[in-house]
Enzyme design. Structure first.
Site, short mmCIF file in Angstrom:
data_model
loop_
_atom_site.label_atom_id
_atom_site.label_comp_id
_atom_site.label_asym_id
_atom_site.label_seq_id
_atom_site.Cartn_x
_atom_site.Cartn_y
_atom_site.Cartn_z
N HIS A 1 12.88 -107.61 -23.46
CA HIS A 1 13.05 -108.85 -24.23
C HIS A 1 14.22 -109.63 -23.64
O HIS A 1 15.22 -109.04 -23.21
CB HIS A 1 13.33 -108.52 -25.71
CG HIS A 1 13.25 -109.74 -26.57
ND1 HIS A 1 14.28 -110.64 -26.65
CD2 HIS A 1 12.27 -110.22 -27.36
CE1 HIS A 1 13.93 -111.63 -27.47
NE2 HIS A 1 12.70 -111.40 -27.91
N GLY B 1 13.71 -118.66 -30.79
CA GLY B 1 14.66 -118.93 -31.87
C GLY B 1 15.21 -120.34 -31.87
O GLY B 1 16.17 -120.63 -32.58
N GLU C 1 16.57 -111.20 -24.94
CA GLU C 1 17.86 -110.90 -25.58
C GLU C 1 18.43 -109.59 -25.04
O GLU C 1 19.63 -109.46 -24.86
CB GLU C 1 17.68 -110.87 -27.11
CG GLU C 1 17.51 -112.28 -27.67
CD GLU C 1 16.74 -112.36 -28.98
OE1 GLU C 1 16.54 -111.32 -29.64
OE2 GLU C 1 16.34 -113.48 -29.34
N SER D 1 9.26 -119.25 -31.04
CA SER D 1 9.15 -120.24 -32.12
C SER D 1 7.72 -120.41 -32.66
O SER D 1 7.32 -121.51 -33.06
CB SER D 1 9.72 -121.59 -31.69
OG SER D 1 11.12 -121.48 -31.45
N GLU E 1 7.31 -115.16 -22.93
CA GLU E 1 8.31 -115.69 -23.86
C GLU E 1 9.32 -116.55 -23.10
O GLU E 1 10.32 -116.02 -22.59
CB GLU E 1 9.05 -114.54 -24.55
CG GLU E 1 8.18 -113.71 -25.45
CD GLU E 1 8.99 -113.20 -26.66
OE1 GLU E 1 8.49 -113.33 -27.78
OE2 GLU E 1 10.11 -112.69 -26.47
N GLY F 1 9.15 -113.77 -33.93
CA GLY F 1 10.49 -113.37 -34.37
C GLY F 1 10.77 -113.91 -35.76
O GLY F 1 10.34 -113.35 -36.77
N GLY F 2 11.48 -115.03 -35.84
CA GLY F 2 11.94 -115.60 -37.11
C GLY F 2 10.86 -115.68 -38.18
O GLY F 2 11.08 -115.29 -39.34
N ASN G 1 8.54 -109.08 -34.50
CA ASN G 1 9.79 -108.58 -33.95
C ASN G 1 10.90 -108.94 -34.95
O ASN G 1 11.37 -110.07 -34.99
CB ASN G 1 10.04 -109.24 -32.59
CG ASN G 1 11.37 -108.82 -31.98
OD1 ASN G 1 12.05 -107.93 -32.49
ND2 ASN G 1 11.75 -109.46 -30.88
N TRP G 2 11.28 -107.96 -35.75
CA TRP G 2 12.26 -108.22 -36.81
C TRP G 2 13.69 -108.31 -36.27
O TRP G 2 14.61 -108.66 -37.01
CB TRP G 2 12.19 -107.12 -37.89
CG TRP G 2 10.95 -107.16 -38.73
CD1 TRP G 2 9.99 -108.13 -38.75
CD2 TRP G 2 10.54 -106.19 -39.71
NE1 TRP G 2 9.00 -107.83 -39.66
CE2 TRP G 2 9.33 -106.63 -40.26
CE3 TRP G 2 11.08 -104.98 -40.16
CZ2 TRP G 2 8.64 -105.92 -41.25
CZ3 TRP G 2 10.40 -104.27 -41.14
CH2 TRP G 2 9.19 -104.74 -41.67
N LYS G 3 13.88 -107.96 -35.02
CA LYS G 3 15.22 -108.01 -34.40
C LYS G 3 16.23 -107.28 -35.29
O LYS G 3 15.89 -106.29 -35.93
CB LYS G 3 15.62 -109.45 -34.10
CG LYS G 3 14.52 -110.18 -33.31
CD LYS G 3 14.96 -111.49 -32.73
CE LYS G 3 13.80 -112.12 -31.98
NZ LYS G 3 14.13 -113.34 -31.29
P1 PGA Z 1 11.19 -116.41 -32.40
O1 PGA Z 1 11.42 -115.09 -31.53
O2 PGA Z 1 9.79 -116.36 -32.94
O3 PGA Z 1 12.23 -116.36 -33.47
O4 PGA Z 1 11.39 -117.57 -31.48
C1 PGA Z 1 10.39 -114.56 -30.73
C2 PGA Z 1 10.88 -113.36 -29.98
O5 PGA Z 1 12.06 -113.31 -29.63
O6 PGA Z 1 10.13 -112.41 -29.73
#
Ligand code: PGA
Length: 262
Positions: free
Chosen positions: A96, A185, A98, A225, A179, A246-247, A10-12
């Site tokens: 998600h 994050g 977010e 994470s 999640e 994500g990150g 997930n590159w956001k």
């Molecule tokens: P993260 O994000 O790996 O940066 O914690 C995961 C996600 O939001 O899908």
């Protein structure tokens, strides 16, 4: 047949198209080394078309980060399921935290234009199933909900509401990502045993909402994470079918190690 492992990047809102194109080269190299693992990258909407072209006929699948549920019309700023299909998407993240306006970092953000609700998530899941795109449905509790002992109840309720509009026989293709909001994050990865317990609980809930065959087929990922140094422990439990990353998915070497260990 057993469930195939799945790792989703997930590159956001992080990479431009040229940056995405160069990262995807590395991802492709890794995916070719692990044909038994499904690998998906989810860039921003504007990179879907070019990346869709680069990834056509490769082992890496394309996913979107969100969708609107109607087919077409006067919905300024929105992207429909058929536009995703046209770009080559086979997967789409939905609900998600977010996009629901639930953030792991405290204090909560004051702006509330991230507006998914259980109802819009249900609409999106149903529209994706109809368009033959695999929804990667995200569920998870906040730190406060966990502190209050409401984790299981919150997740079960998010699931039940998200699946309200799909028929049981349409659910087998579904992917769910557990999640926990507080883990996203933040660097606070969920304890591996607890992540496995939650994935098991989600499987049981899906089976009770649909049927046991669907409960067995649905893939359940952990996200929050995940990095190269903690993924082996998370993948060790057979309840966890992979990860939503994500990150760490923005760093070629980190993401490659996660795919190789899945
Ligand atoms: P993260 O994000 O790996 O940066 O914690 C995961 C996600 O939001 O899908």
């Amino acid at each position: 047949m057993g469930r195939r492992r799945l790792v989703v990047a997930n590159w956001k809102m992080n990479l431009t198209t040229p940056e995405g194109c160069s990262l995807v080269e590395a991802v492709l190299g890794t995916a070719k080394q692990r044909p038994e693992v499904d690998v998906v990258v989810c860039p921003s909407f504007v990179s879907l078309q070019p990346l869709g072209r680069s990834l056509a006929h490769t082992p890496v699948a394309l996913g979107a980060q969100d969708v609107f549920w109607l087919g077409k019309g006067a919905y300024t700023g929105q992207v429909s399921p058929r536009m995703l299909v046209d770009s080559g998407c086979r997967y789409c993240i939905v609900g998600h935290s977010e996009a629901r306006g639930r953030f792991g970092s405290e204090p909560p953000r004051p702006l509330s234009y991230f507006s998914d609700t259980d109802e819009t998530v249900a609409q999106k899941v149903s529209a994706l199933v109809f368009a033959n795109i695999v929804p990667i449905l995200c569920v998870g509790e906040t730190a406060l909900e966990r502190q209050d002992g409401r984790t299981d109840e919150v997740v079960a309720e998010q699931l039940a509401k998200a699946l309200e509009r799909v028929a049981p026989e349409e659910c087998s293709n579904l992917t769910i990502a557990y999640e926990p909001v507080w883990a996203i994050g933040t660097g606070n990865v969920c304890d591996a045993d607890e992540a496995a317990r939650m994935c098991g609980l989600i499987r049981d809930e899906v089976a009770s909402i649909t049927d046991s065959a669907c409960g067995d087929q649905v893939r359940i990922l952990y996200g929050g994470s995940v990095k190269a140094s903690n993924c082996a422990e998370i993948f060790a439990n057979s309840q966890v079918d992979g990860a939503l990353v994500g990150g760490a998915s923005l760093i070629a070497d980190e993401f490659s190690k996660i795919v190789l260990s899945a």
